[in-house]
Design a protein around this motif. Sequence first.
Motif, PDB file in Angstrom:
ATOM      1  N   THR A 183       0.806  -1.221   0.000  1.00 19.85           N
ATOM      2  CA  THR A 183       0.000   0.000   0.000  1.00 19.85           C
ATOM      3  C   THR A 183       0.835   1.264   0.000  1.00 19.85           C
ATOM      4  OG1 THR A 183      -0.169  -0.090   2.432  1.00 19.85           O
ATOM      5  CG2 THR A 183      -1.923  -1.150   1.156  1.00 19.85           C
ATOM      6  N   PRO A 269      -2.067  -5.205   1.764  1.00 24.68           N
ATOM      7  CA  PRO A 269      -3.508  -4.972   1.616  1.00 24.68           C
ATOM      8  C   PRO A 269      -4.354  -6.098   2.187  1.00 24.68           C
ATOM      9  CG  PRO A 269      -2.483  -5.474  -0.506  1.00 24.68           C
ATOM     10  CD  PRO A 269      -1.372  -5.243   0.465  1.00 24.68           C
ATOM     11  N   GLU A 272      -6.057  -5.338   5.634  1.00 32.00           N
ATOM     12  CA  GLU A 272      -7.355  -4.667   5.665  1.00 32.00           C
ATOM     13  C   GLU A 272      -8.472  -5.615   5.260  1.00 32.00           C
ATOM     14  OE1 GLU A 272      -9.660  -0.812   3.653  1.00 32.00           O
ATOM     15  OE2 GLU A 272      -7.510  -1.108   3.336  1.00 32.00           O
ATOM     16  N   ALA A 275      -9.022  -8.179   8.218  1.00 30.63           N
ATOM     17  CA  ALA A 275      -8.887  -7.623   9.569  1.00 30.63           C
ATOM     18  C   ALA A 275      -9.730  -8.396  10.579  1.00 30.63           C
ATOM     19  CB  ALA A 275      -9.270  -6.144   9.563  1.00 30.63           C
TER      20      ALA A 275
END
Length: 323
Positions: A183, A269, A272, A275
């Motif tokens: 990211t 990534p 996320e 999570a």
Amino acid sequence: MPAWHHQLLQLDDIQLSLYSQGPTTGYPVWLLHGFPECWHSWRHQMQALADAGYRVLVPEMRGYGQTSAPAAAEAYDLISICGDIQSAMDKLGHQHCAVIGHDWGAPIAWHLALLEPRRVQAVAGLSVPFGGRPKRPAIDMLRQHYQDRFHYMLYFQTPGVAETELEADLPRTLRLLMHGMDTSAGIGNGLIEERPAEGGWLSQRHDPGTPPDWCPPDAFAVYLETFRNGLRGPINWYRNFERNWQRTESLAGRAIEQPALFIIGDNDPVGELEAFTIERMPALVPQVEQHVVENCGHWIQSQCPQQVNSLLLDFLQRHIRQE
């Protein structure tokens, strides 16, 4: 001359390409790569673990490199791929071992721990957490939630579509995926996008021109050689979510009881996207230790080898007793 040894193991239904390093009497540690990776992505860990006295075994997973690539998509379900590693362990006489996986290799490692609670004495997953068996196939949930948006796993479902795009310029594809899964790189990963599901994945993205610094030319050449026969086999791993769900029914609700380690980069990534799974993982893996590596993307063992090696060696030294 390379420090590793290469062999071809004839298993029941496939030929497995296997690289190894370290003393033959050392405790076996298996390293399982993901997509679109290769055995060489573990080069830094191979050396560090071998120097510590472990016998390191790194297969080219089913569909990759010199390992067999069956034509049928259903040949790439999770239990079949676990079976490759189990058969290789049997052939090599491994009664006890540790298993470490990254990306797609992580679900294989987690499930080997479930399937082999006595043989697999310690397990580690990099980048992809263990979420247990879902209440219904993951692909069904993806189709429901992303019916009007692009999701790369849905894009992979129709045989031939993704292969045609990604194989058209393989060096470009690999460069984009290597850079994009971080990211902090600022070019986006394109895993999920607010656009119609139709259309290609990487066609509109700008080619960085060179691989990232962590993948020098000699390493990049190994990646390219790994995929010289195409991407059909590796992408077929994504076409078995329903079959995986069916074949893991006996594992529903089972916890991973062995000592376990989970490592992820703060710029990955997947952090996320997963999570919730990461947060609830201790309920499913009671002995798990979780670590976040700073300033690191998805290709963690290549991008941040010193931090990963330190965590792996510390974990193994505390939980594995070498003879």
